[in-house]
Design a protein around this motif. Structure first.
Motif, mmCIF file in Angstrom:
data_model
loop_
_atom_site.group_PDB
_atom_site.id
_atom_site.type_symbol
_atom_site.label_atom_id
_atom_site.label_comp_id
_atom_site.label_asym_id
_atom_site.label_seq_id
_atom_site.Cartn_x
_atom_site.Cartn_y
_atom_site.Cartn_z
ATOM 1 N N LEU A 162 0.804 -1.219 0.000
ATOM 2 C CA LEU A 162 0.000 0.000 0.000
ATOM 3 C C LEU A 162 0.841 1.275 0.000
ATOM 4 O O LEU A 162 0.307 2.361 -0.236
ATOM 5 N N THR A 163 2.125 1.150 0.290
ATOM 6 C CA THR A 163 2.998 2.320 0.285
ATOM 7 C C THR A 163 4.200 2.061 -0.620
ATOM 8 O O THR A 163 4.538 0.912 -0.904
ATOM 9 N N VAL A 164 4.806 3.141 -1.044
ATOM 10 C CA VAL A 164 6.064 3.027 -1.788
ATOM 11 C C VAL A 164 7.152 2.800 -0.744
ATOM 12 O O VAL A 164 7.280 3.563 0.194
ATOM 13 N N GLY A 165 7.886 1.730 -0.871
ATOM 14 C CA GLY A 165 8.888 1.419 0.134
ATOM 15 C C GLY A 165 8.268 0.689 1.314
ATOM 16 O O GLY A 165 7.067 0.421 1.360
ATOM 17 N N ARG A 166 9.101 0.381 2.288
ATOM 18 C CA ARG A 166 8.671 -0.392 3.455
ATOM 19 C C ARG A 166 7.969 0.518 4.463
ATOM 20 O O ARG A 166 8.490 1.567 4.835
ATOM 21 N N PHE A 167 6.782 0.083 4.921
ATOM 22 C CA PHE A 167 6.023 0.821 5.927
ATOM 23 C C PHE A 167 6.444 0.366 7.318
ATOM 24 O O PHE A 167 6.681 -0.817 7.560
ATOM 25 N N ALA A 168 6.497 1.311 8.249
ATOM 26 C CA ALA A 168 6.745 0.986 9.665
ATOM 27 C C ALA A 168 6.117 2.066 10.538
ATOM 28 O O ALA A 168 6.004 3.229 10.131
ATOM 29 N N TRP A 169 5.711 1.653 11.724
ATOM 30 C CA TRP A 169 5.252 2.605 12.737
ATOM 31 C C TRP A 169 6.469 3.086 13.519
ATOM 32 O O TRP A 169 7.432 2.347 13.695
ATOM 33 N N GLN A 170 6.391 4.286 14.028
ATOM 34 C CA GLN A 170 7.454 4.809 14.866
ATOM 35 C C GLN A 170 7.428 4.107 16.217
ATOM 36 O O GLN A 170 6.366 3.666 16.682
ATOM 37 N N GLU A 171 8.582 3.992 16.840
ATOM 38 C CA GLU A 171 8.633 3.413 18.184
ATOM 39 C C GLU A 171 7.833 4.281 19.139
ATOM 40 O O GLU A 171 7.722 5.480 18.957
ATOM 41 N N GLY A 172 7.286 3.647 20.139
ATOM 42 C CA GLY A 172 6.566 4.356 21.180
ATOM 43 C C GLY A 172 5.111 4.616 20.839
ATOM 44 O O GLY A 172 4.659 4.388 19.713
ATOM 45 N N TYR A 173 4.378 5.077 21.834
ATOM 46 C CA TYR A 173 2.955 5.391 21.694
ATOM 47 C C TYR A 173 2.520 6.166 22.921
ATOM 48 O O TYR A 173 3.221 6.196 23.938
ATOM 49 N N GLY A 174 1.375 6.781 22.818
ATOM 50 C CA GLY A 174 0.756 7.419 23.971
ATOM 51 C C GLY A 174 -0.472 6.621 24.358
ATOM 52 O O GLY A 174 -1.180 6.103 23.488
ATOM 53 N N ALA A 175 -0.729 6.515 25.647
ATOM 54 C CA ALA A 175 -1.940 5.856 26.151
ATOM 55 C C ALA A 175 -2.492 6.728 27.272
ATOM 56 O O ALA A 175 -1.785 7.023 28.237
ATOM 57 N N PHE A 176 -3.738 7.146 27.113
ATOM 58 C CA PHE A 176 -4.347 8.087 28.035
ATOM 59 C C PHE A 176 -5.691 7.519 28.500
ATOM 60 O O PHE A 176 -6.499 7.083 27.682
ATOM 61 N N SER A 177 -5.928 7.539 29.809
ATOM 62 C CA SER A 177 -7.127 6.911 30.357
ATOM 63 C C SER A 177 -8.229 7.939 30.606
ATOM 64 O O SER A 177 -7.955 9.105 30.914
ATOM 65 N N TYR A 178 -9.477 7.462 30.476
ATOM 66 C CA TYR A 178 -10.650 8.322 30.626
ATOM 67 C C TYR A 178 -11.733 7.608 31.415
ATOM 68 O O TYR A 178 -11.922 6.401 31.273
ATOM 69 N N GLY A 179 -12.483 8.391 32.189
ATOM 70 C CA GLY A 179 -13.671 7.888 32.834
ATOM 71 C C GLY A 179 -14.815 7.814 31.832
ATOM 72 O O GLY A 179 -14.786 8.468 30.780
ATOM 73 N N LYS A 180 -15.820 7.031 32.162
ATOM 74 C CA LYS A 180 -16.935 6.799 31.242
ATOM 75 C C LYS A 180 -17.641 8.089 30.823
ATOM 76 O O LYS A 180 -18.067 8.219 29.673
ATOM 77 N N SER A 181 -17.752 9.056 31.715
ATOM 78 C CA SER A 181 -18.478 10.291 31.381
ATOM 79 C C SER A 181 -17.785 11.108 30.291
ATOM 80 O O SER A 181 -18.423 11.913 29.619
ATOM 81 N N LEU A 182 -16.496 10.903 30.084
ATOM 82 C CA LEU A 182 -15.756 11.655 29.069
ATOM 83 C C LEU A 182 -15.727 10.964 27.707
ATOM 84 O O LEU A 182 -15.259 11.554 26.728
ATOM 85 N N LEU A 183 -16.213 9.739 27.622
ATOM 86 C CA LEU A 183 -16.116 8.988 26.368
ATOM 87 C C LEU A 183 -16.776 9.681 25.173
ATOM 88 O O LEU A 183 -16.183 9.705 24.096
ATOM 89 N N PRO A 184 -17.977 10.254 25.312
ATOM 90 C CA PRO A 184 -18.564 10.923 24.138
ATOM 91 C C PRO A 184 -17.669 12.028 23.575
ATOM 92 O O PRO A 184 -17.523 12.158 22.365
ATOM 93 N N ALA A 185 -17.037 12.811 24.441
ATOM 94 C CA ALA A 185 -16.160 13.883 23.978
ATOM 95 C C ALA A 185 -14.908 13.319 23.308
ATOM 96 O O ALA A 185 -14.449 13.847 22.287
ATOM 97 N N VAL A 186 -14.354 12.244 23.848
ATOM 98 C CA VAL A 186 -13.159 11.634 23.263
ATOM 99 C C VAL A 186 -13.505 11.014 21.909
ATOM 100 O O VAL A 186 -12.747 11.161 20.939
ATOM 101 N N ILE A 187 -14.644 10.351 21.829
ATOM 102 C CA ILE A 187 -15.083 9.775 20.548
ATOM 103 C C ILE A 187 -15.250 10.875 19.511
ATOM 104 O O ILE A 187 -14.789 10.755 18.375
#
Length: 153
Positions: free
Chosen positions: A88-113
């Motif tokens: 699907l890409t020209v050349g080899r595809f890769a994701w960058q190392e690392g990630y962010g993970a952020f937690s939410y309470g149920k009441s905030l889910l509509p805004a995050v979505i």
């Protein structure tokens, strides 16, 4: 018999290697469906997924049967392999190392979505690194600038 009950909602954010803008609108939904399958195969619940050409946001209800690092490794490794096998890409595809993970309470889910569903709009006025720094600051996460996602090349 006692059971385990949890409510763990996480927003996951990760970028294409070197933040190159290679996630094409023509196949991004196929990628999202593929990642959704990985998440569901591990019995987690996908609540939202979207992104822009250089990064993705995912909101999940996570079950405590798997570590976050194992889930992220599977998502990134399997989706990279799929993208490369599909050529699907020209050349080899890769994701960058690392990630962010952020937690939410149920009441905030509509805004995050809503936030995730409107990624294209948000990134008309804010870069990925501006967005990512904002998440780190809002969540009170200390970070070293040199270890954030690598700049565009």
């Amino acid at each position: 018999m006692p059971n385990t009950y949890t409510q763990i909602h996480l927003q996951l954010v990760f970028a294409v290697k070197h933040r190159t803008a290679v996630i094409n609108p023509g196949w991004k939904y196929d990628l999202y469906n593929y990642i959704t399958g990985i998440i569901q195969n591990h019995k987690h619940k996908l609540l939202a997924i979207n992104g822009v050409p250089d990064h993705i946001h995912i909101l999940i209800g996570m079950r405590p049967t798997q570590s976050l690092s194992d889930l992220m490794q599977d998502i990134k490794q399997s989706s990279s392999k799929w993208i490369n096998e599909q050529q699907l890409t020209v050349g080899r595809f890769a994701w960058q190392e690392g990630y962010g993970a952020f937690s939410y309470g149920k009441s905030l889910l509509p805004a995050v979505i809503n936030y995730i569903e409107n990624q294209e709009e948000h990134h008309q006025t804010r870069t990925f690194l501006e967005e990512y720094r904002r998440f780190l600051n809002v969540f009170g996460i200390e970070y070293d600038e040199q270890y954030l996602f690598k700049p565009l090349e």
